[in-house]
Design a protein around this motif. Structure first.
Motif, PDB file in Angstrom:
ATOM      1  N   ILE A  83      -4.679  -3.817   2.515  1.00  0.00           N
ATOM      2  CA  ILE A  83      -5.030  -2.320   2.601  1.00  0.00           C
ATOM      3  C   ILE A  83      -6.155  -2.044   3.768  1.00  0.00           C
ATOM      4  CG2 ILE A  83      -5.671  -0.447   1.179  1.00  0.00           C
ATOM      5  CD1 ILE A  83      -5.117  -1.940  -1.349  1.00  0.00           C
ATOM      6  N   GLY A  84      -7.378  -2.480   3.523  1.00  0.00           N
ATOM      7  CA  GLY A  84      -8.221  -2.381   4.473  1.00  0.00           C
ATOM      8  C   GLY A  84      -8.404  -3.350   5.663  1.00  0.00           C
ATOM      9  N   ASP A 116       3.244   1.887  -6.512  1.00  0.00           N
ATOM     10  CA  ASP A 116       4.297   2.449  -6.431  1.00  0.00           C
ATOM     11  C   ASP A 116       5.277   1.995  -7.324  1.00  0.00           C
ATOM     12  OD1 ASP A 116       3.854  -0.033  -5.142  1.00  0.00           O
ATOM     13  OD2 ASP A 116       5.801   0.029  -3.833  1.00  0.00           O
ATOM     14  N   GLY A 150     -10.195   2.303   3.515  1.00  0.00           N
ATOM     15  CA  GLY A 150      -8.878   2.387   3.897  1.00  0.00           C
ATOM     16  C   GLY A 150      -7.706   2.949   2.948  1.00  0.00           C
ATOM     17  N   GLY A 151      -8.275   2.945   1.633  1.00  0.00           N
ATOM     18  CA  GLY A 151      -7.507   2.965   0.706  1.00  0.00           C
ATOM     19  C   GLY A 151      -7.027   4.321   0.707  1.00  0.00           C
ATOM     20  N   SER A 152      -7.422   5.639   1.191  1.00  0.00           N
ATOM     21  CA  SER A 152      -7.223   6.714   1.335  1.00  0.00           C
ATOM     22  C   SER A 152      -5.602   6.867   1.759  1.00  0.00           C
ATOM     23  CB  SER A 152      -7.595   7.609   2.108  1.00  0.00           C
ATOM     24  OG  SER A 152      -7.246   9.109   2.178  1.00  0.00           O
ATOM     25  N   SER A 153      -4.741   7.249   0.734  1.00  0.00           N
ATOM     26  CA  SER A 153      -3.114   7.080   1.063  1.00  0.00           C
ATOM     27  C   SER A 153      -2.282   7.873   0.105  1.00  0.00           C
ATOM     28  CB  SER A 153      -2.871   5.357   1.165  1.00  0.00           C
ATOM     29  OG  SER A 153      -3.033   5.126  -0.368  1.00  0.00           O
ATOM     30  N   LEU A 154      -1.140   8.080   0.399  1.00  0.00           N
ATOM     31  CA  LEU A 154       0.015   8.654  -0.630  1.00  0.00           C
ATOM     32  C   LEU A 154       0.042   7.540  -1.734  1.00  0.00           C
ATOM     33  CD1 LEU A 154       2.426   9.942   1.993  1.00  0.00           C
ATOM     34  CD2 LEU A 154       0.634  11.367   0.808  1.00  0.00           C
ATOM     35  N   GLN A 155      -0.196   6.251  -1.375  1.00  0.00           N
ATOM     36  CA  GLN A 155       0.055   5.225  -2.537  1.00  0.00           C
ATOM     37  C   GLN A 155      -0.775   5.373  -3.556  1.00  0.00           C
ATOM     38  OE1 GLN A 155       2.332   3.145  -3.207  1.00  0.00           O
ATOM     39  NE2 GLN A 155       1.389   1.118  -3.986  1.00  0.00           N
ATOM     40  N   TYR A 156      -2.212   5.463  -3.076  1.00  0.00           N
ATOM     41  CA  TYR A 156      -3.484   5.553  -4.180  1.00  0.00           C
ATOM     42  C   TYR A 156      -3.987   6.799  -4.378  1.00  0.00           C
ATOM     43  CZ  TYR A 156      -2.708   0.534  -2.836  1.00  0.00           C
ATOM     44  OH  TYR A 156      -2.322  -0.576  -2.692  1.00  0.00           O
ATOM     45  N   GLY A 179      -2.799  -2.356  -7.013  1.00  0.00           N
ATOM     46  CA  GLY A 179      -2.442  -2.097  -5.554  1.00  0.00           C
ATOM     47  C   GLY A 179      -0.867  -1.900  -5.702  1.00  0.00           C
ATOM     48  N   GLN A 180      -0.093  -2.132  -6.545  1.00  0.00           N
ATOM     49  CA  GLN A 180       1.503  -1.851  -6.930  1.00  0.00           C
ATOM     50  C   GLN A 180       1.538  -0.337  -7.542  1.00  0.00           C
ATOM     51  OE1 GLN A 180       2.938  -5.863  -8.408  1.00  0.00           O
ATOM     52  NE2 GLN A 180       4.528  -4.927  -7.152  1.00  0.00           N
TER      53      GLN A 180
END
Lengths: 343, 299
Positions: free
Chosen positions: A89-90, A321, A52-58, A318-319
């Motif tokens: 996240i996941g 941002d 689930g890590g695929s994101s704009l954040q990571y 994870g931060q």
């Protein structure tokens, strides 16, 4: 052959950070097959930040991680596929999907003080029949008694192994020893160690952990991991062999796949640059590296200054941002200083 | 002005914070606080303030339904499912601060007016309350294809309920981004940070709008307008920096400082829930009172 130390290869998960999550199915198929033939027992496959890590954040994955997991499972004859999951996240839903595709090991990761958010996921992994590892990240940020208590929580939820995870590559060998020793004295399950090479201590720390009784350690072929990468697997295999510690891994095959498959794939060789060194020095999550370099460019700053400030603010894994947030704030202050000088 | 009598179910942090917020309301009159632990700080404070205190759970209240028409449930999702049935049978209007999601999701500045007649209202999650209005503000200018939010809260402000079922948080919030925020696809991430002193609640909203370019000026205006609306009931809600727009991607960073009623100021995540619940209950109360007045007028 009996393995005294069990190595998990993380290049297809942690290494994903170093290539901005751009793995293709072909790459994963080739690398996993070669690792399997070299008799590597566990291969971790997921987005760098876990399921689930695929994101704009990571960073968005180029290829769906489930496709990569399925591919790796299909090409392995003996190696088991592991997945990483960070609660928050996941979710259990993604864990179930990974198990359905054939993943046999679940590594559930939390910040070193937040183990209680993993109870749900550790229980679910056990229920799915997966070997389950509790992964206490950023282990340098908590005192030893806290680490011990958090490991006990993970043990109580049903974990089969607990890892001390040096996500920032900030621990010194004696600190690794103290931590592993304390866990060996207070929990009844296996202890593992995951290193990052930001201070060039990944190998030394891994050996220190083994000396204190860790029986599971992570490696990444050609150091393909976040920051300056992890303990280099093929080197670790050679060193442990010299020490008379069997890993069951074929050294020559490991060296060959490093040289012929992984090296040509890397945009540039993994080395300890000034920015990755700063990660270890400041105690910052290794995956921040590329994000901080991008922010430095956008805001006209030195990535080292951003990383040091993030360390000062005790930002956790994870931060991502916060990198842009802090960079924007530093850029504003810089402008304010210039304006002050003009006046 | 006439007031509607209300009760609070649950005497923990959230219930006690609600008690202090309700003291300031013009339309809601707190009469009863219901808990299960006679020794709890919340019930002690309620007794001191002269409210009726029940320390044996919901049953004693059901025997005296006249004590309140509205009930705030600040217990747990599991308990709420049972409470919801009992309170429905008793004809109460229920404001559910748990993640049970029995009733429709309400985010005050987005969809409150659609639910003034409901008898059970759910507040999604703290992350939902903080970020869904921003996604809506972007979406009313340009449709949002994908919204992703990252909520970071201090470890101290994450209660045992959230910790035991963190998937409930991510999944419920993602659903809220889609259903109420209007994003075609939503994703939520939550991070706990144990730093001391505790950090304020932070939210990052990433939105990909349809088309190649985001309408920067209009989107920024819409976001600023929304922030002002939220500040009317959560004064500590603010932008960390101006929205960042790159192509079709909009990034918004928000910080929420709590009012510091009962919960400490860093717990903006809890404050935004209690503030939203009081705000919605007040609007439902006004709606009911004006209907009553209209009916009396006709007679």
């Amino acid at each position: 052959m009996k393995r005294a130390i069990t190595i998990t290869e993380v290049a297809l998960r942690d290494g994903s950070h170093a290539i901005a999550h751009q793995y293709t199915t072909e790459q994963v198929a080739a690398i996993a097959k070669a690792l399997d033939e070299a008799n590597v027992p566990y291969i971790e496959v997921s987005h760098g930040d876990g399921l689930g890590g695929s994101s704009l954040q990571y960073g968005l994955s180029r290829t769906d991680e489930f496709e990569l997991i399925e591919t790796a499972v299909a090409v392995c004859r003996q190696a088991k596929i592991a997945v990483l999951l960070l609660p928050g996240i996941g979710t259990v839903k993604e864990l179930k999907q990974a198990a359905r595709l054939g993943a046999k090991m679940a590594r559930i990761a939390t910040h070193v003080t937040e183990a209680d958010i993993s109870a749900q996921h550790i229980a679910a992994a056990k229920e799915l029949g997966m070997e389950t590892v509790g992964f206490l990240m950023m282990a340098h940020m908590a005192p030893i008694d806290v680490l011990v208590h958090q490991a006990q929580l993970m043990e109580s939820y049903g974990a089969d192994v607990v890892y001390v995870v040096d996500s920032a590559g900030a621990l010194l060998p004696y600190e690794v020893k103290e931590r592993v020793r304390a866990l060996k004295e207070s929990i009844g399950i296996e202890v593992g160690f995951h290193a990052h090479n930001n201070l060039s201590l990944a190998m030394a720390n891994t050996l220190a952990a083994i000396e204190e009784g860790a029986t599971r350690v992570d490696g990444s072929v050609r150091c393909l991991g976040a920051g300056a990468g992890n303990t280099q697997t093929e080197v670790l295999v050679a060193v442990l062999d010299r020490m008379g510690i069997p890993t069951g891994i074929d050294l020559y095959k490991m060296m060959d796949l490093a040289e012929q498959l992984v090296a040509p794939m890397l945009p540039k060789a993994q080395e300890i640059t000034r920015d990755s060194l700063t990660l270890g020095y400041a105690g910052v999550y290794s995956s921040f590296l590329l994000h901080a370099q991008r922010a430095a460019q956008t805001f006209g700053l030195d990535a080292r200054d951003i990383l040091i400030e993030l360390g000062r603010r005790k930002v956790v894994g994870g931060q991502e941002d916060m990198i842009v947030d802090v960079a924007a704030e530093m850029a504003r202050q810089k402008v304010a200083v210039w304006e002050g000088e003009w006046k | 002005m006439e007031k509607i009598n209300v009760a609070i179910l649950g005497s923990g942090n959230i219930g006690t914070d609600l008690m202090l917020k309700l003291e300031r309301s013009d339309v809601l009159q707190l009469t009863t606080v219901i808990g299960i632990d006679p020794q709890s700080e919340g019930l002690r404070m309620a007794r001191e303030k002269g409210y009726r205190v029940i320390d044996s759970g919901i049953q004693a209240f059901l025997e005296h339904p006249e004590w309140a028409d509205f009930v705030f449930d600040a217990t747990s999702a599991k308990a709420h499912i049972r409470h919801a049935k009992l309170l429905k049978r008793a004809g109460k209007v229920v404001f559910d601060l748990t993640p049970a999601a029995v009733g429709p999701f309400v985010v005050p500045p987005v969809n409150l007016t659609e639910h003034l007649e409901e008898t059970n209202i759910n507040f999604i999650t703290c992350g939902g309350q903080a970020t869904i209005p921003i996604v809506h503000a972007i979406g009313r200018v340009q449709p949002v294809a994908y919204a992703e939010i990252v909520v970071t809260i201090s470890s101290k402000s994450a209660g045992p309920g959230t910790r035991a079922n963190i998937d409930e948080f991510t999944e419920t919030t993602a659903r809220g981004l889609e259903k109420i925020g209007g994003a075609k696809r939503g994703k939520a991430i939550i991070i706990l940070n144990p730093a001391e002193p505790p950090i304020l609640m932070r939210n990052t909203i990433y939105a990909l709008v349809e088309g190649n370019e985001a309408a920067a000026r209009e989107i920024c205006d819409s976001i600023e307008e929304m922030v002002e609306t939220i500040r009317s009931y959560v004064p500590g809600y603010r932008l960390r920096t101006s929205p960042i727009i790159e192509g079709n991607k909009v990034t918004v960073m928000i910080e929420v400082e709590g009012a510091g009623d009962y919960l400490p100021k860093y717990a903006g995540n809890l404050d935004i829930m209690t503030a939203a619940a009081v705000k919605v209950a007040e609007e439902v109360a006004k709606h009911r009172l004006s209907k009553l007045l209209a009916e009396e007028g006709r007679r």
